[in-house]
Design an enzyme around this catalytic site. Structure first.
Site, PDB file in Angstrom:
ATOM      1  N   GLN A   1     130.400  38.364  13.280  1.00  0.00           N
ATOM      2  CA  GLN A   1     129.415  37.428  13.937  1.00  0.00           C
ATOM      3  C   GLN A   1     129.540  35.763  13.384  1.00  0.00           C
ATOM      4  O   GLN A   1     128.433  35.256  13.057  1.00  0.00           O
ATOM      5  CB  GLN A   1     128.256  38.118  13.508  1.00  0.00           C
ATOM      6  CG  GLN A   1     127.783  39.194  14.594  1.00  0.00           C
ATOM      7  CD  GLN A   1     127.525  38.902  15.868  1.00  0.00           C
ATOM      8  OE1 GLN A   1     127.871  37.697  16.378  1.00  0.00           O
ATOM      9  NE2 GLN A   1     128.130  39.781  16.844  1.00  0.00           N
ATOM     10  N   SER A   2     130.799  35.520  12.953  1.00  0.00           N
ATOM     11  CA  SER A   2     130.795  34.230  12.146  1.00  0.00           C
ATOM     12  C   SER A   2     130.450  32.997  13.142  1.00  0.00           C
ATOM     13  O   SER A   2     130.905  32.839  14.705  1.00  0.00           O
ATOM     14  CB  SER A   2     132.360  33.985  12.147  1.00  0.00           C
ATOM     15  OG  SER A   2     132.591  32.851  11.792  1.00  0.00           O
TER      16      SER A   2
END
Ligand SMILES: *Cc1c(COP(=O)(O)O)cnc(C)c1O
Length: 337
Positions: A69-70
């Protein structure tokens, strides 16, 4: 300084009235979550410098890395596509990820995605170098950006942000004694502190760790700051002599890190953190993310309690570094009834 102009700057600063009243301390917010839409958050400030360099070098592709989920990967992909460049991201996973949040946006924006395990992620720079080699064989000219764009050039984005804050103080007629920010890969922390030292602003900057510990981030921020010095020299911000002097005098203790609010680990939330996010959403209309800003502001809340380290810290400015898209994949864990 020489950079691209992509982010909506300067970002707004205002007082969080209800939270200030509740915690009995003047708390302000700087909306770096509103630097854009697709590239919203803090990473775009760093990418303005890194991608400037990539374009100067004639690169036609960006490669970077982060967790599934960067926010940084999503922002990098958005910038690449904006310039008509190709992009590839190396994402750390523990299981087959649901098509949600930032990962979904990476794919929607056209990135090539390669997965790796937590173990492989330790060799991320090596793996990205291999990826770059593969793309070179296909005729691309890739530019590799490290995790969080937290290196010498990327950190200039937050060197600039610190100067922006001081400029805004004049317009607002207020002085921020303490600046608080979340820290995950160290570049934001390094840039803010570097400007604070170089320009002699003398503010207190508290970096709230969302993983690892004090020693890790002090070391990381020091490394990044030293790496940034040649850029400050070449951009005409400081002289060669001053750069050399700083290289010798900068030390780990220059960076104040608070690691008491990591909680149960990176990207993992405790019920009290989620409760805090819900509460601030409902009182201020501001949404914090679970991975970074939720933890950092939960830290502010706790440190303002009796005997806490932010009691008597004067005017506090929290930099909201973004992360909204990371909230959606965990929406089911919230009780919003
Ligand atoms: C990456 C990130 C941070 C941390 O910044 P670093 O420079 O990596 O320490 C904070 N908040 C959000 C929302 C982020 O995506």
């Amino acid at each position: 300084m020489k950079k691209l102009n992509l982010a909506n700057l300067p970002t707004k600063i205002y007082k969080l009235e209800r939270l200030s009243k509740e915690l009995d301390a003047p708390i302000y917010i700087k909306r770096d979550d509103q630097t854009g839409s697709e590239w919203s958050g803090n990473k775009i400030r760093k990418l303005e410098f890194a991608v400037q360099e990539a374009l100067e070098q004639g690169c036609d592709m960006l490669i970077t890395t982060g967790g599934i989920q960067s926010n940084h990967c999503r922002a990098t992909v958005a910038v690449a596509t904006y310039f008509g460049m190709k992009s590839a991201v190396l994402l750390r996973i523990s299981e087959q990820p649901p098509l949600k949040g930032n990962y979904f946006l990476d794919l929607l924006l056209g990135a090539d995605v390669k997965f790796c395990t937590k173990e492989e992620y330790k060799r991320r720079d090596e793996i990205m170098a291999q990826m770059a080699e593969e793309y070179r064989k296909q005729g691309y000219k890739p530019y590799v950006i490290p995790e969080g764009a937290s290196n010498g050039i990327g950190t200039l984005g937050y060197y600039n942000a610190m100067n922006e804050i001081v400029m805004q103080e004049k317009e607002l007629g207020i002085k921020f004694d303490t600046i608080v920010v979340a820290t995950g890969s160290g570049g934001t922390c390094a840039g803010l502190n570097l400007a604070n030292i170089v320009k002699g602003y003398g503010r207190r900057i508290v970096s709230m760790a969302v993983c690892d510990d004090v020693e890790y981030f002090q070391k990381k921020a020091l490394e990044i700051s030293i790496e940034a010095l040649p850029y400050l020299v070449s951009q005409g911000e400081i002289t060669d002599e001053r750069g050399e002097e700083l290289r010798k005098s900068l030390k780990m203790a220059d960076f104040e890190i608070n690691d008491k609010y990591v909680g149960i680990g990176y990207a993992l939330s405790r019920p009290e953190e989620l409760e805090h996010i819900k509460k601030t959403a409902r009182t201020e209309g501001v949404i914090f993310d679970p991975v970074y800003t939720g933890k950092a502001t939960y830290g502010i809340r706790c440190e303002l309690e009796e005997g806490g380290s932010l009691r008597g810290a004067g005017n506090i400015l929290f930099i909201h570094t973004g992360g909204l898209f990371g909230l959606f994949p965990i929406s089911e864990t919230f009780d919003v009834s």
